[in-house]
Design a protein around this motif. Structure first.
Motif, short mmCIF file in Angstrom:
data_model
loop_
_atom_site.label_atom_id
_atom_site.label_comp_id
_atom_site.label_asym_id
_atom_site.label_seq_id
_atom_site.Cartn_x
_atom_site.Cartn_y
_atom_site.Cartn_z
N GLU A 244 3.95 -2.72 1.23
CA GLU A 244 2.91 -1.82 0.73
C GLU A 244 2.19 -1.11 1.88
O GLU A 244 1.77 0.05 1.74
N ASP A 245 2.05 -1.77 3.04
CA ASP A 245 1.44 -1.13 4.20
C ASP A 245 2.36 -0.05 4.76
O ASP A 245 1.90 1.02 5.18
N ALA B 129 2.14 2.92 2.49
CA ALA B 129 0.85 3.61 2.63
C ALA B 129 0.81 4.45 3.91
O ALA B 129 0.31 5.59 3.90
N ARG C 296 3.04 7.60 3.47
CA ARG C 296 2.37 8.62 2.64
C ARG C 296 1.26 9.31 3.43
O ARG C 296 1.08 10.54 3.34
N PRO D 291 -5.23 4.25 6.17
CA PRO D 291 -4.63 2.99 5.71
C PRO D 291 -5.17 1.82 6.52
O PRO D 291 -5.47 1.94 7.72
#
Length: 211
Positions: free
Chosen positions: A57-58, A61, A64, A114
């Motif tokens: 997920e990191d 992120a 993106r 992030p």
């Protein structure tokens, strides 16, 4: 067998991160290890984090974020600026006009970054982060406030970009080399334990024969 040639190992694996010593004392040129010195095995492969060590997920992120991030996207309301007098040569205005810029960037408040990037900024530039968690940048590059503010923004953008850089995935050749080094180290450790066990067994047999 008990002598470790650190210089030789380092020369063979000249690339950074290639060799990690675990509590091994450093020898000067020509110095011999003292009796009783315990030498631990050298790990001949890198244990530094790879992209596989970062939570997915990191990684998503950060990717993106990088798709849209640019210097102009840094919000002006996210940092505080203070001015002080500059030092050094600079003509008649030196030490009279507040042109030196102090920029404070509170990392905990930057939710548009992030969490991985904020943490990496703390790690990469720990000396820039004060006890309140503020990332500090100063500039007295010119004798004009606005130019020094732009210089601080340039440096902030560079720091964010460096922190957002993800580790590159290793190529197939590197993966094979690392796996080979891991297997070799495992075999050495197994052999070392076996020889140690045999020495202990031999001592026990010798002591029983004395009675």
């Amino acid at each position: 067998m008990h002598r470790v040639l650190t210089a030789t190992l380092t020369a063979k694996l000249a690339a950074p991160k290639a060799i990690i010593a675990s509590n091994a004392p450093t020898l000067a040129a020509g110095q011999q290890p003292q009796l009783g010195t315990v030498w631990r095995a050298f790990r001949l492969y890198s244990t530094y984090p790879t992209i596989d060590d970062i939570p997915p997920e990191d990684v998503a992120a950060v990717r993106r974020f990088l798709e849209k991030f640019s210097r102009d996207k840094i919000p002006y309301k996210t940092f505080d600026v203070a001015f002080h007098r500059s030092g050094g040569a600079g003509g008649q205005n030196v030490n009279k006009v507040n042109t030196k810029v102090y920029m404070r960037f509170d990392l905990d408040q930057q939710t548009w970054l992030p969490s991985y990037v904020r943490q990496r900024m703390r790690e990469l530039d720990a000396k820039r982060v004060n006890s309140r968690g503020e990332y500090l940048i100063t500039s007295e590059k010119t004798r004009l406030q606005r130019h020094n503010i732009e210089d601080c923004l340039d440096r902030l953008w560079e720091s964010i970009s460096a922190a957002a850089e993800l580790p590159r995935e290793p190529d197939e050749e590197t993966v094979k080399r690392v796996e080979g080094l891991k297997k070799a180290e495992k075999a050495r450790n197994k052999d070392k334990k076996m020889r140690h066990s045999m020495r202990k067994s031999g001592r026990k047999k010798g002591s029983s024969d004395d009675f």
